[in-house]
Motif scaffolding. Structure first.
Motif, mmCIF file in Angstrom:
data_model
loop_
_atom_site.group_PDB
_atom_site.id
_atom_site.type_symbol
_atom_site.label_atom_id
_atom_site.label_comp_id
_atom_site.label_asym_id
_atom_site.label_seq_id
_atom_site.Cartn_x
_atom_site.Cartn_y
_atom_site.Cartn_z
ATOM 1 N N GLU A 7 -12.754 7.816 -4.235
ATOM 2 C CA GLU A 7 -11.346 7.428 -4.327
ATOM 3 C C GLU A 7 -10.982 7.070 -5.772
ATOM 4 O OE1 GLU A 7 -13.408 6.376 -1.987
ATOM 5 O OE2 GLU A 7 -12.520 7.307 -0.210
ATOM 6 N N THR A 64 -3.727 14.168 -5.683
ATOM 7 C CA THR A 64 -4.666 13.053 -5.825
ATOM 8 C C THR A 64 -5.110 12.550 -4.465
ATOM 9 O OG1 THR A 64 -3.437 12.474 -7.797
ATOM 10 C CG2 THR A 64 -4.992 10.848 -7.011
ATOM 11 N N TYR A 65 -4.157 12.433 -3.543
ATOM 12 C CA TYR A 65 -4.496 11.927 -2.217
ATOM 13 C C TYR A 65 -5.490 12.876 -1.522
ATOM 14 C CZ TYR A 65 -4.246 10.678 2.669
ATOM 15 O OH TYR A 65 -4.601 10.337 3.953
ATOM 16 N N SER A 121 -8.850 12.570 -2.924
ATOM 17 C CA SER A 121 -9.505 11.317 -2.539
ATOM 18 C C SER A 121 -10.101 11.404 -1.133
ATOM 19 C CB SER A 121 -8.521 10.144 -2.626
ATOM 20 O OG SER A 121 -7.624 10.201 -1.537
ATOM 21 N N TRP A 124 -8.236 8.981 -8.183
ATOM 22 C CA TRP A 124 -7.068 8.320 -8.790
ATOM 23 C C TRP A 124 -7.164 8.327 -10.306
ATOM 24 C CZ3 TRP A 124 -2.943 8.213 -5.999
ATOM 25 C CH2 TRP A 124 -3.055 8.177 -4.609
#
Lengths: 50, 513
Positions: B371, B168-169, B172, B375
């Motif tokens: 972002e 996820t990071y 993003s 998420w």
């Protein structure tokens, strides 16, 4: 290794490796295409008119 | 139309990310097992023929569909497909291109987290005092999430959450700042680790480090042609299936990545390069590591027994960690890091690609920031993946793999080739493929895409029907049935979101093409 297995293996390995390297080098060597509006405009020489 | 400024930072980055999308754990664990079960060396002939007749054409089709849709600001398959035809139902076929990615990511991130955990256990020397049975049961204990192998409670869940967070990071951070950077680091390392392990595997010597056979004995077994099997339709079906799954076609992720190309960018050379890179990893590296090492220690009969009992995944996680210990304490750690490291890079470059279609859809249709979209993907996978993690032993993981990772791919690919070649039209399609091309695409591909690839895909689909019937009629447990309905619910939910997005477009006067 049996000759038939060795021939098939080497033929497959060499073909796949050679083609992979060939196309990847082409990707690296092909020049970047400018996007419309991003074209290089040659500098116009200025003349001293004084 | 919501415009966002996402784009690829470099051409090499794009090719490596596309190759990373295709290269997965199956390159190392599924391909050698398929080859052994389908005639050894003879398998490679139908395999390469299917690559030329089905794999490359589908790559051309998906890359060009993506670039075409990207021109109208679409970055996920529902509206990419919609922009290619006047018939409005195609956007609901495009739902498969988001559904498959979400459903596969749900269990694939768990699989990816095993590789992280196994790197950790290789480094701390968990496997060094264990015999073969103990290493094998370590896997059972690990996936039985209530049993801790490190003293950390719910260890498998913690590694899974870590892996989800990492994905996820990175997502993003965007395409050039996240996905492309991982591909540029991960792919060269994967190839380097693979080459080192392949050399070690092939140069194993009987009588040394506990091996009973030379590493070449496994290669001899894998590559000896059984010419009778080359005429067997089952072998051709298996080869077509392997090509299909290894290239990640029929998922919707290739279209999504390609939709970020500029309209003048090449797709023909890029597709060729990414496709062949996947073949190199699969045939040369994947074909050299697992079988050579396993036959080196267990012999041919031992290896075939293991394959039938635990499959490719079992060889990778239950057997190799034990065999690495025979190479001495230092080499065992290095080999463990290299093996599970390459599997991790193979996994993460694929799971990142699975995140981008859903993100693209949320951003295009609902105006989400990058972002927030990333998420949202992470949260969705957390919820959808939980049954695969907590009911792994009950078979939910395998159920997701079957419906999303097998059936859905074939169905979507069959529809998209019909759309491209017969609805959008081959003339327009061919113009798309060759537009901006940095290589001359042989014209024979025009014929292949129109006639041969749909026929081959049809054969793969028909060949999978008995399996689907068996699956539906077999007795099963409540967790699996729950998993099945959950997937159905996800597909329906995405279809409803597509409908809402479409109504929103109509209301706002935005057109899809």
């Amino acid at each position: 290794m049996k000759t038939s297995a060795l021939i098939l293996m080497l033929a497959s390995y060499i073909t796949v490796t050679a083609v992979t390297i060939y196309f990847f080098i082409m990707v690296l060597k092909t020049p970047h295409k400018p996007e419309e509006g991003e074209e290089h405009i040659p500098e116009v020489k200025s003349f001293d008119v004084t | 139309m919501t415009k966002h400024n996402e784009s690829w930072g470099s051409r090499v980055g794009l090719v490596l990310a596309m190759a990373g999308n295709a290269v997965g754990l199956g390159n190392f664990l599924r391909f050698p097992v398929q080859a052994i079960q389908n005639g050894g060396g003879s398998f490679i002939i139908p395999y390469l023929v299917c690559f030329l007749l089905m794999g490359l054409p589908l790559l051309f089709v998906e890359w060009s569909m993506g670039r075409f849709g990207g021109r109208f600001g679409h970055h996920s398959t529902p509206f990419i497909l919609d922009s290619m035809s006047k018939q409005r139902f195609w956007k609901y076929i495009g739902v498969f291109g988001i559904f498959t990615n979400l459903a596969v990511a749900a269990y694939y991130c768990y699989l990816e987290s095993w590789t992280l955990a196994y790197i950790y256990h290789s480094v701390v020397g968990t496997f060094s005092p264990m015999d073969q049975t103990q290493v094998s049961s370590f896997f059972d204990n690990y996936t039985d999430i209530t049993t801790s192998t490190t003293g950390i409670p719910y260890e498998a869940v913690i590694f899974w959450l870590l892996c989800l967070f990492l994905n996820t990071y990175i997502l993003s951070r965007g395409l050039s700042g996240g996905v492309e950077k991982v591909a540029k680091i991960g792919m060269p390392l994967l190839i380097l680790f693979g080459i080192i392990l392949a050399i070690k595997a092939v140069t194993l010597k009987a009588g040394s480090e506990g091996a009973i056979n030379d590493g070449t004995v496994g290669l001899d077994y894998l590559w000896t042609p059984d010419l009778k099997s080359i005429w067997n339709p089952t072998v051709w079906l298996a080869a077509a299936g392997q090509i299909f799954f290894t290239l990640s076609v029929g998922m919707g992720s290739i279209q999504c990545y390609a939709s970020y190309l500029r309209s003048r960018d090449d797709i023909a050379l890029n597709a060729m390069s990414a496709g062949w890179m996947n073949e190199f990893v699969e045939v040369v590296l994947g074909g050299s590591i697992v079988i050579s090492i396993t036959v080196g220690y267990f012999g041919i009969e031992g290896m075939t027994n293991l394959v039938s009992q635990v499959g490719g995944l079992g060889l990778g996680f239950r057997t190799l960690p034990y065999l690495f210990q025979q190479w001495g304490p230092i080499l065992a750690v290095v080999a463990g890091i290299f093996w599970f490291g390459l599997l991790f890079f193979a996994g993460i470059t694929s799971s990142l690609a699975m995140g981008t279609p859903f993100m693209g859809f949320l951003r295009d249709e609902f105006g989400m920031s990058r972002e927030k979209a990333a998420w949202s993907f992470g949260l969705f996978i957390l919820i959808l993946g939980a049954p695969a993690v907590f009911f792994f032993k009950q078979g939910v993981f395998d159920e997701f793999d079957y419906w999303a990772g097998t059936v859905s791919l074939v169905v979507f690919a069959l529809f998209e080739i019909i759309l491209f070649a017969w609805v959008f039209g081959m003339e327009k399609g061919w113009a798309e493929i060759t537009s901006g091309a940095d290589i001359k695409v042989p014209r024979i591909f025009k014929f292949i895409i129109k006639f041969i690839t749909p026929l081959l895909l049809g054969a793969v689909f028909i060949g999978s029907l008995p399996g689907i019937w068996d699956k539906l009629t077999a007795d099963t447990n409540g967790a699996v049935i729950f998993g099945r309905f959950l997937l159905l619910g996800v597909w329906t939910g995405i279809a409803v979101m597509v409908y809402i997005a479409y109504r929103k477009r109509v209301k706002e006067g935005r057109f899809t093409s």
